[in-house]
Design a protein around this motif. Structure first.
Motif, PDB file in Angstrom:
ATOM      1  N   ARG A   7      10.072 -24.451   5.979  1.00  0.00           N
ATOM      2  CA  ARG A   7      10.005 -25.919   5.984  1.00  0.00           C
ATOM      3  C   ARG A   7      11.036 -26.513   5.015  1.00  0.00           C
ATOM      4  O   ARG A   7      11.692 -27.507   5.327  1.00  0.00           O
ATOM      5  N   ARG A   8      11.195 -25.908   3.863  1.00  0.00           N
ATOM      6  CA  ARG A   8      12.157 -26.388   2.878  1.00  0.00           C
ATOM      7  C   ARG A   8      13.584 -26.254   3.393  1.00  0.00           C
ATOM      8  O   ARG A   8      14.397 -27.174   3.247  1.00  0.00           O
ATOM      9  N   VAL A   9      13.893 -25.122   4.033  1.00  0.00           N
ATOM     10  CA  VAL A   9      15.236 -24.903   4.567  1.00  0.00           C
ATOM     11  C   VAL A   9      15.533 -25.916   5.676  1.00  0.00           C
ATOM     12  O   VAL A   9      16.621 -26.507   5.720  1.00  0.00           O
ATOM     13  N   ILE A  10      14.585 -26.146   6.561  1.00  0.00           N
ATOM     14  CA  ILE A  10      14.786 -27.107   7.644  1.00  0.00           C
ATOM     15  C   ILE A  10      14.939 -28.513   7.086  1.00  0.00           C
ATOM     16  O   ILE A  10      15.760 -29.298   7.574  1.00  0.00           O
ATOM     17  N   SER A  47      27.185 -40.889  17.765  1.00  0.00           N
ATOM     18  CA  SER A  47      26.673 -40.620  16.421  1.00  0.00           C
ATOM     19  C   SER A  47      25.310 -41.258  16.207  1.00  0.00           C
ATOM     20  O   SER A  47      24.433 -40.680  15.569  1.00  0.00           O
ATOM     21  N   LEU A  48      25.135 -42.437  16.750  1.00  0.00           N
ATOM     22  CA  LEU A  48      23.852 -43.115  16.637  1.00  0.00           C
ATOM     23  C   LEU A  48      22.759 -42.330  17.358  1.00  0.00           C
ATOM     24  O   LEU A  48      21.640 -42.196  16.861  1.00  0.00           O
ATOM     25  N   MET A  49      23.078 -41.773  18.515  1.00  0.00           N
ATOM     26  CA  MET A  49      22.109 -40.962  19.256  1.00  0.00           C
ATOM     27  C   MET A  49      21.752 -39.693  18.472  1.00  0.00           C
ATOM     28  O   MET A  49      20.598 -39.277  18.457  1.00  0.00           O
ATOM     29  N   VAL A  50      22.736 -39.090  17.838  1.00  0.00           N
ATOM     30  CA  VAL A  50      22.472 -37.888  17.042  1.00  0.00           C
ATOM     31  C   VAL A  50      21.546 -38.228  15.878  1.00  0.00           C
ATOM     32  O   VAL A  50      20.651 -37.443  15.541  1.00  0.00           O
ATOM     33  N   VAL A  57      14.042 -33.540  17.017  1.00  0.00           N
ATOM     34  CA  VAL A  57      14.091 -32.114  17.363  1.00  0.00           C
ATOM     35  C   VAL A  57      13.605 -31.252  16.194  1.00  0.00           C
ATOM     36  O   VAL A  57      12.839 -30.299  16.396  1.00  0.00           O
ATOM     37  N   LEU A  58      14.027 -31.569  14.977  1.00  0.00           N
ATOM     38  CA  LEU A  58      13.579 -30.788  13.828  1.00  0.00           C
ATOM     39  C   LEU A  58      12.078 -30.920  13.614  1.00  0.00           C
ATOM     40  O   LEU A  58      11.403 -29.948  13.265  1.00  0.00           O
ATOM     41  N   LEU A  63       6.585 -28.459  14.284  1.00  0.00           N
ATOM     42  CA  LEU A  63       5.278 -28.451  14.945  1.00  0.00           C
ATOM     43  C   LEU A  63       5.042 -27.158  15.719  1.00  0.00           C
ATOM     44  O   LEU A  63       3.963 -26.565  15.643  1.00  0.00           O
ATOM     45  N   ILE A  64       6.043 -26.722  16.457  1.00  0.00           N
ATOM     46  CA  ILE A  64       5.913 -25.489  17.238  1.00  0.00           C
ATOM     47  C   ILE A  64       5.715 -24.295  16.309  1.00  0.00           C
ATOM     48  O   ILE A  64       4.862 -23.441  16.553  1.00  0.00           O
TER      49      ILE A  64
END
Length: 79
Positions: A7-10, A47-50, A57-58, A63-64
């Motif tokens: 979790r910390r790395v992510i 860039s705004l979409m990213v 996604v993260l 959650l998964i």
């Protein structure tokens, strides 16, 4: 314990990616306003979409991972 490290790395990865994305979005917006080049407008939108998609996604990955860990620990307790 292992989940906390993952979790910390992510979280650190997300902060770095979002910081870079914010800087590039700001740069593309300024360049698009100054030069009136349509390429910068497209880059700004990308860039705004990213900036929106990366945190979602993260969060989904976390959650998964959490669900997988709960399933694994429940099976180990049954044994």
């Amino acid at each position: 314990m292992k989940f906390e490290k993952v979790r910390r790395v992510i979280a650190i990865l997300a902060i770095v990616v979002l910081a870079i994305t914010i800087i590039t979005t700001f740069t593309f917006a300024i360049l698009g306003a100054v030069t009136k080049n349509p390429m910068y407008n497209a880059l700004w939108k990308g860039s705004l979409m990213v900036m929106i998609i990366v945190p979602v996604v993260l969060y989904a990955i976390l959650l998964i991972y959490k669900r997988i860990q709960k399933g694994t620990s429940a099976k180990e307790e049954e044994k």
